[in-house]
Scaffold this active site. Structure first.
Site, PDB file in Angstrom:
ATOM      1  CD  GLU D  63      -2.123  -2.253   1.372  1.00 51.77           C
ATOM      2  OE1 GLU D  63      -0.907  -2.685   1.888  1.00 51.77           O
ATOM      3  OE2 GLU D  63      -3.048  -3.210   1.441  1.00 51.77           O
ATOM      4  CG  HIS D 132     -11.094  -5.926   8.048  1.00 53.34           C
ATOM      5  ND1 HIS D 132     -10.041  -6.571   8.517  1.00 53.34           N
ATOM      6  CD2 HIS D 132     -10.343  -6.508   6.572  1.00 53.34           C
ATOM      7  CE1 HIS D 132      -9.140  -7.370   7.977  1.00 53.34           C
ATOM      8  NE2 HIS D 132      -9.129  -7.156   6.699  1.00 53.34           N
TER       9      HIS D 132
HETATM   10  C1  LIG Z   1      -2.521  -4.373   4.610  1.00 58.77           C
HETATM   11  C2  LIG Z   1      -3.438  -5.285   4.072  1.00 58.77           C
HETATM   12  N1  LIG Z   1      -3.653  -5.039   2.679  1.00 58.77           N
HETATM   13  C3  LIG Z   1      -4.734  -5.970   2.232  1.00 58.77           C
HETATM   14  C4  LIG Z   1      -5.369  -6.721   2.978  1.00 58.77           C
HETATM   15  C5  LIG Z   1      -6.503  -7.715   2.551  1.00 58.77           C
HETATM   16  N2  LIG Z   1      -5.987  -8.866   2.259  1.00 58.77           N
HETATM   17  C6  LIG Z   1      -6.504  -9.927   3.067  1.00 58.77           C
HETATM   18  S1  LIG Z   1      -5.751 -11.382   3.146  1.00 58.77           S
HETATM   19  C7  LIG Z   1      -5.057 -10.830   1.472  1.00 58.77           C
HETATM   20  C8  LIG Z   1      -3.877 -11.907   0.813  1.00 58.77           C
HETATM   21  C9  LIG Z   1      -2.971 -12.304   1.645  1.00 58.77           C
HETATM   22  O1  LIG Z   1      -2.122 -13.312   0.923  1.00 58.77           O
HETATM   23  P1  LIG Z   1      -1.225 -14.082   1.687  1.00 58.77           P
HETATM   24  O2  LIG Z   1      -0.218 -13.318   2.546  1.00 58.77           O
HETATM   25  O3  LIG Z   1      -0.489 -14.967   0.574  1.00 58.77           O
HETATM   26  O4  LIG Z   1      -1.936 -14.892   2.573  1.00 58.77           O
HETATM   27  P2  LIG Z   1      -2.973 -16.124   2.291  1.00 58.77           P
HETATM   28  O5  LIG Z   1      -4.197 -15.454   2.320  1.00 58.77           O
HETATM   29  O6  LIG Z   1      -2.637 -16.691   0.839  1.00 58.77           O
HETATM   30  O7  LIG Z   1      -2.800 -17.198   3.261  1.00 58.77           O
HETATM   31  C10 LIG Z   1      -5.113  -9.595   1.248  1.00 58.77           C
HETATM   32  C11 LIG Z   1      -4.602  -8.655   0.245  1.00 58.77           C
HETATM   33  C12 LIG Z   1      -5.173  -6.903   4.271  1.00 58.77           C
HETATM   34  N3  LIG Z   1      -5.941  -7.435   5.328  1.00 58.77           N
HETATM   35  N4  LIG Z   1      -4.113  -6.130   4.812  1.00 58.77           N
END
Ligand SMILES: Cc1ncc(C[n+]2csc(CCOP(=O)(O)OP(=O)(O)O)c2C)c(N)n1
Ligand SMILES: Cc1ncc(C[n+]2csc(CCOP(=O)(O)OP(=O)(O)O)c2C)c(N)n1
Ligand SMILES: [Mg+2]
Ligand SMILES: [Mg+2]
Lengths: 332, 327, 332, 327
Positions: D63, D132
C-alpha cells in the site's frame, strides 16, 4: 503492569527430545477437523464476518510450532486457526471466539482475525497482512533486553513478501541478531492474485539472504521437513546467532475465504496439491514406521471428530455478548 | 517535597526519562539517533552512557517496522518509549499505532496491553516547513484506545512523561520543539502528573482561554496584556486531550461565561471542534456567546520567514480574539 | 488540467552524442560554488530552516543527470540542490527559494527541502527520507500508460536503503518493467549513524538484485564512471527492459546539515575522501585530454563565482513573501 | 436529461468509473485485485476487460509504495483512482497522502498538482471487526490540501465520483460497504455532482438532521418515523466534508433552530465537533438548544453480532435523540 512481572521462559530445549511425530499428526488432524467445522458453520451463516481457513497448510502450522519451547512466542496472520491451536489455544475458546460468542477467549469481539492468546505465547492472528511480523520481532527485542532466551516466530503468507514492513523487520532483526524465525507460508496466492504476478526476482529465499539471514525453501506439506528445518532455526536463534527465514511451499485447500469460488485456480494444479495432503502422508509414514496402526489412527480421528463436534455443540448454544461488554477494555 | 529548580523543558523531560529508566528495567528507548548521538534535539543526551545499547536502541530509518517492533516489545513485557523524530513522520506509523497498539487491549478482551509511549516533536517557529512542523494529535485523539498528552511547560512535561511511561496503555506524547528551551520550576523528584487532569495556569473571571500545548503559553502572555486593560482571563491547559478533563473546562466556563479554545494545528476538523462542542453542549445555558475557536491556517506550513509566523495563533491574535468575543 | 495535456518527451537519445565532459565539469563547479554560498548564508543566519549540502557529491548528481534526455524526470531528496541545478533549475530561483524569498521558484514557502520544479522534470527535493522514490516510479507508470518513452530517476541516500518503501517500489518497477533508475548516493552516513550499523547483509547491490534488477556499485566520485553507468541504465530503461539500481559511493564534505559538528567522522577517513574530490579530478583529466587548459578552467571558475555571487546579491535584496500568499495554492 | 433508472450504489459508481475512463485516457485505476478479479466487492467488475492492464493496475500488497506511485503518476499527468480495499488500510498510506499528495500544489507554489482519487470502503454491519470497519475521513478532513467526499446514495456517489476524478486536487472518497446494494434513481448520463454542495434529502421545519454518509439514510428513516408523530425533520447530507457547504447547514438551522449531527465513526474528536461548532458559532442566536452530536462508541468495532450494532447510531437512536432534543 501485569506484563512487567512476566518471567523469562524456562530454558526449553525441545531439540534435546525425540520429535513427537504422533503428537504432530494428532494436531494436524485436529486443525483439519476444526477448519471443516468452521467451514460448515460459516456456510450455514453462523460465523460473523470473514473466515480464512488453513486446511491444507497444517504441516506448516504444526511443524513450526512443535519445534518451539513453551515460553517461545508466535505471531500469526489472518489464516491463523492452525497456529492458534498448535500453540495451545483451547478448542472451545477459539471456536467460540470465531463465532463471536461471549465465552470466546476474546469475548467474541475479535473473531477469527484478531484472536490474541498471550497466555499461550500467541501475539495474535491479524487482520492486517504483515501486521504480526514486527510484533514477533519486537517481542524478541524485549526478550533480549531482559536477558530471556525465548525464540519468536512470525508467520506470514506469500502476499506479505512484498510489504516493505517485512524487509524493515528482517533488516533490524539481522543487525540486532534477534532470535526470530520468519516463516512464509507460500500458498501461491494472495487473495485472487498469483504470487508470480506480483513478486519480482529469481528467488524468494533471496529475500532473506539479502539481509544475511540464513534462508531456506522447503516442502511445507511435509510436517517432518518443516519440523526439522525449524528446529535448526530455533536452535540457532536460541544460541544467539540471529534470525532465519523459512519458506514453506504449501496450498490452501479452500479459497481465500469461505465463499470464494476459486476460478483463478487451475484444476490440474489443485489436484496435484490435494495429492500432497500432509495428513494422509504423515499417517502412512507413522504406520510404516510402526509408530501407530491404521486402527489406532481411526480411533484418533473419531476422538477428534467427537472433540470438535462437542465444541461446536457447546459453542452453538453459548450466549452472545451482553451490551455492557461493548465499552469494556478500551483502556486499562 | 524537594526544592524546585528552574530548568528547561528539555532537561525536565530528560530527567523524567532517566528516573523511569532507572526505576524500571523494562523501560526502553527506541528511535533514530537517540543513543550515542543523544537525539537530534539533544533530548536523550547522556542516557546512552548510563543505560547502554540493550535498552536504548538506535534504529535504521524504518519507522513503520521499528514502531511495530516497539508494540511487540510492549506486548511482551517491555515499556518502550518510541521516538518519532518529527511529528510529521508519525504518518509512517499510523497502521501500527491504530490497528495494533490502540486495539490490542480491546481485541484481547483485556488479556494483553501495550504499555508504550510514542514521543514526538512538532511546532512552528524554526522555519522547518511543510514536512517538519506538523502535530497530529487530533488524529490520535480520534482513535479509541490511545491516550494523548500535549504538555505546555517543564514541570507538566516531566511529570506527564513519568505518568505516560507508567501507564499501561499506549500514550502519545507531543512536544513543541519551541518549548524545549522554555524554563520553569521543577521539583527535583519530578512529581507525577496524572493523565486526565487539566491545570489552571492562571485564574480569572472574565473569559476562559483554553490553550493546547504551546498555545497555553501564548494564552498566558495574552492574559497578562489583557490584565493591564482590566480583563482577567482564566487560562487552562487541558494537558491531556484523551482523557479530557471536561469538568475542569466546564467549571471555568460556568464562571466566566465565555471561552476561546486555541490550537496550533490547522483549525478545520482539529481538536478545537471537540472541545468547543463539549462546552457548548454542557454549559450552553451559562454561555454569553458561542465558544470561539482559534487555530492555525488551513494550509501547509510555509518556510518563509514572513509567512510562517502568520500561520498559527500567537499572543497578539489571542488578545484580539478576546476583545472580539467580549464586544 | 494542465498536466493531462503534457506531451510525451522527444525521443531523446543522448546516448548517441559524445559525452559533454566539459559541461559536466562546469555543472559540478556551479554546484560546489552554490553550496559554498548557501553554507555562508546559512552560517550567517540568512537561511530559514535546515539545509543539507551536497558538496562532495557533485559527480553523482551531475553524472546521473547528464545521462538523461530533456523529457526524463528525477525525484530528489533532502540533500538535493545539486540535482536541482543539474536538472536545469535557475540559480537565482533556487537560491531565492532556499532563502524563503517571494521570488523563489516555490514562492519561498518550500525552501531547500521541498523545491518542486516540474518544468525542468524535477519531481522535487523531499523532506521525507525516501519520499521521492515512489514519485519517480509512479511517474514512470504514468508515462508507460500514455506510451511515452521517458526515463525516471530516483535519488536517495544510503539511509533510505532500510525503508520498506524502497523495496516495495523496486519490486513493483521490476514486475511492471518500468523505466526507472534507482540511484543510491551512499555517503556512508544517515545523520550521525554509520550505514554499517543499521544495514544488514553482505552487499548493498544485492538489495536490487533480489528483485531481479541489474545492480551495480560504482565510484561516485568519478563523474565519468557515474555518467557511463547511468547511460547504460537509461538506455536499458528506454528500451523497455526495466529498472536498474546504481550505488554511487560518495561522501558529503560537510556534515548532515549546516551546523553539524561531525564528531562521528574519523579524520583519516575524511582526509581520504577529500583527496578524491570529484572536481579537481575531473579538471585534471580534462586538461590532460586537451579538452581544456588550466587557464580556461580558471576563467570558468571566475565566471561561476561571479554568477553565484550575483545571484546571492540579488536574492539578499529580494523581498519576503507578502501575507496574502499564505493561503494561496492550497487547492486549485 | 436521460431517463433515470433504479440501480445500486455499486453499479452507479462503476458506471461513473467507466464513463471517466472512457472520456479521459489519463484516468487509471490502481489497487489490489481491482483488475481481472473485478474487485473484492465487485466494485470494478468488467473494467479490466475494456481498459486492460496498462490502465488498470493490480498491485502487490504494498500500500505505501503503490499509493506513493499513484501520486507520482498524478504529478506526471495521469489521473489515478487508487483503491484502498478497506478504509482501515488507509493508515498505511498516510505519509504519502499527507506529506506528499496534500502538499504538492502548495509546495510547488501552484506549479504542480496531484489530480488523484483515493477510494476506500468502510462501515459496520457485516461483522468485519476492529481492523476492517474504520473510516478515517476525520483525519483526512484535518489535512489542508485534501478534499473529502462521503456519499450516501447511488446518484450522489456516481456524480461525485465523476467530479472527483475531474478534480485537480487529491480527493478522498469514502464508500460505506453497506450501501453497495442500496438502490436509487440514477440518470443514465450520470450528472456531475459538484464537490462542496450539500443536499437536502428531506425538507422539514422542526429540526435539522445532518447525517454523514450512511448516517444520512438512517436519519431519513428516523425522519419518516417522526413524521408519523407530527415532527417534520429536515435531513441534510453534506456529501463533502471538505469543502463543507456551511451555508446550506446554517440556512436549515436558522429555520429549524435545532440540529443533530450524526456520524458513524467514533464520536470523540471526529467530524461532528467541527460541524457542530460551526453551527454554534454562526447560528448561535437562532439555536434553541446546543447542537447535539451522535457518533459511534469510542471503542474499536467488535465482531460480535450483539455488540456491533450497538456501536454506531441507527434510525432508532436518532429518533430517540430527536425526542430528547425537542423536550
Ligand atoms: C495491509 C493489508 N492489505 C490488504 C489486505 C487484504 N487482504 C487480506 S488477505 C490478503 C491476501 C494475503 O495473501 P497471503 O499473505 O499470501 O496469505 P494467504 O491468504 O494466501 O494465506 C489480502 C490482500 C489486508 N488484510 N491487509
Ligand atoms: C521518514 C524520515 N525519517 C527520518 C528523517 C530524518 N532524517 C533526515 S535526513 C536523515 C538521514 C538520511 O540519510 P541518507 O538517506 O543516507 O541521506 P544523507 O543525509 O546521508 O544524504 C534522517 C534520518 C526524515 N527526514 N524522514
Ligand atoms: Mg498466499
Ligand atoms: Mg547517507
Amino acid at each position: 503492569m501485569k506484563q512487567t512481572t512476566r518471567k523469562a521462559a524456562a530454558p526449553g530445549r525441545p531439540e534435546k527430545y525425540p520429535p513427537d511425530w504422533l503428537g504432530m499428526h494428532r494436531m494436524m488432524l485436529l486443525i483439519r477437523h476444526f477448519e471443516e467445522s468452521v467451514r460448515s458453520l460459516a456456510t450455514a451463516g453462523a460465523v460473523p464476518g470473514l473466515v480464512h481457513l488453513c486446511a491444507g497448510q497444517e504441516a506448516t502450522n504444526v511443524g513450526v510450532i512443535a519445534a518451539l519451547a513453551k515460553g517461545d512466542m508466535i505471531a500469526s496472520h489472518h489464516r491463523g486457526h492452525g497456529h492458534c491451536l498448535a500453540k495451545g489455544a483451547n478448542v472451545f475458546s477459539l471456536l467460540a471466539e470465531i463465532l463471536g460468542k461471549d465465552a470466546g477467549l476474546c469475548g467474541g469481539r475479535s473473531g477469527s482475525m484478531h484472536f490474541i492468546d498471550l497466555d499461550n505465547g500467541n501475539l495474535g492472528t491479524n487482520g492486517i497482512v504483515g501486521g504480526g511480523i514486527p510484533l514477533a520481532a519486537g517481542a524478541a527485542l524485549a526478550a533480549r533486553a531482559r536477558g530471556g532466551n525465548e525464540v519468536f516466530v512470525c508467520f506470514f503468507g506469500d502476499g506479505a513478501l512484498n510489504q516493505g514492513l517485512l524487509h524493515e523487520c528482517m533488516n533490524m532483526t539481522a543487525i540486532w541478531n534477534l532470535p526470530v524465525v520468519f516463516v512464509c507460508e507460500n500458498n501461491g496466492f494472495g487473495e485472487f492474485t498469483a504470487i508470480d504476478d506480483v513478486t519480482a526476482g529469481p528467488s524468494i529465499v533471496a529475500r532473506g539472504e539479502v539481509f544475511g539471514i540464513p534462508s531456506k525453501m522447503i516442502d511445507g506439506m511435509d510436517v517432518r521437513t518443516v519440523f526439522t528445518t525449524t528446529q535448526r532455526a530455533v536452535a540457532r536463534a536460541r544460541a544467539g546467532k540471529g534470525p532465519s527465514f523459512i519458506v514453506c511451499n504449501t496450498w490452501r485447500f479452500g479459497g481465500h475465504h469461505v465463499g470464494d469460488k476459486q476460478d483463478y485456480k487451475m484444476d490440474a494444479e489443485t489436484k496435484r496439491w490435494l495429492a500432497r495432503d500432509p495428513i494422509p502422508k504423515s499417517g502412512k509414514r507413522l504406520i510404516a514406521e510402526g509408530l501407530t496402526t491404521a486402527a489406532k489412527l481411526k480411533t484418533l480421528e473419531a476422538q477428534i471428530t467427537t472433540q470438535v463436534r462437542d465444541a461446536v455443540d457447546r459453542v452453538r448454544n453459548a450466549p452472545e455478548a451482553a451490551a455492557t461488554r461493548l465499552a469494556e477494555h478500551v483502556y486499562g | 517535597m524537594v526544592e524546585p529548580r528552574v530548568i528547561t523543558f528539555r532537561e525536565a523531560v530528560l530527567e523524567a526519562l532517566f528516573l523511569e529508566m532507572h526505576a524500571d528495567p523494562n523501560v526502553m528507548l527506541i528511535g533514530e539517533d537517540v543513543g550515542a548521538a543523544g537525539g537530534v534535539f539533544k533530548q536523550t543526551e547522556g542516557l546512552f552512557k548510563t543505560f547502554g545499547a540493550t535498552r536504548i536502541i538506535d534504529t535504521p530509518i524504518s519507522e513503520p517496522g521499528a514502531f511495530g517492533m516497539a508494540i511487540g516489545a510492549a506486548m511482551a513485557g517491555a515499556r518502550p518509549v518510541f521516538e518519532v523524530m518529527f511529528g510529521d513522520f508519525m504518518t509512517l506509523c499510523m497502521d501500527q499505532l491504530v490497528n495494533q497498539a490502540a486495539k490490542v487491549r480491546y481485541m484481547s478482551n483485556g488479556r494483553a496491553s501495550v504499555p508504550l509511549v510514542l514521543r514526538t516533536t512538532m511546532g512552528t517557529g524554526a522555519n522547518l516547513g511543510p514536512q517538519h512542523s506538523q502535530g497530529f494529535y487530533a488524529w490520535a485523539a480520534h482513535v479509541p484506545g490511545l491516550k494523548v498528552v500535549v504538555p505546555s511547560n517543564p514541570a507538566d512535561a516531566a511529570g506527564l512523561m513519568r505518568a505516560a511511561i507508567r501507564d499501561d496503555d499506549p500514550v502519545l506524547f507531543f512536544e513543541d520543539r519551541m518549548l524545549y528551551t522554555a524554563k520553569g520550576a521543577v521539583e527535583a523528584d519530578i512529581p507525577l502528573v496524572p493523565i486526565g487532569k487539566a491545570r489552571v495556569l492562571r485564574e480569572g473571571r472574565d473569559i476562559t482561554l483554553i490553550g493546547i500545548g504551546r498555545m497555553a503559553q501564548f494564552a498566558l502572555d495574552a492574559a497578562k496584556r489583557l490584565a493591564a486593560d482590566g480583563i482577567e482571563a482564566e487560562v487552562i491547559d487541558p494537558r491531556t486531550l484523551v482523557p479530557l478533563d471536561q469538568e475542569a473546562l466546564l467549571q471555568s466556563v460556568r464562571k466566566t461565561h465565555r471561552a476561546i479554545v486555541i490550537d496550533g494545528a490547522p483549525r478545520s476538523y482539529g481538536v478545537t471542534g471537540e472541545i468547543a462542542s463539549i462546552i457548548n453542549e454542557d454549559a450552553f445555558d451559562w454561555l454569553d456567546a458561542p465558544v470561539m475557536r482559534l487555530g492555525a491556517a488551513d494550509t501547509p506550513v510555509p518556510i518563509s520567514r514572513t509567512l510562517e509566523p502568520l500561520w498559527r495563533p500567537d499572543a497578539a491574535r489571542i488578545e484580539k480574539a478576546v476583545w472580539t468575543l467580549l464586544s
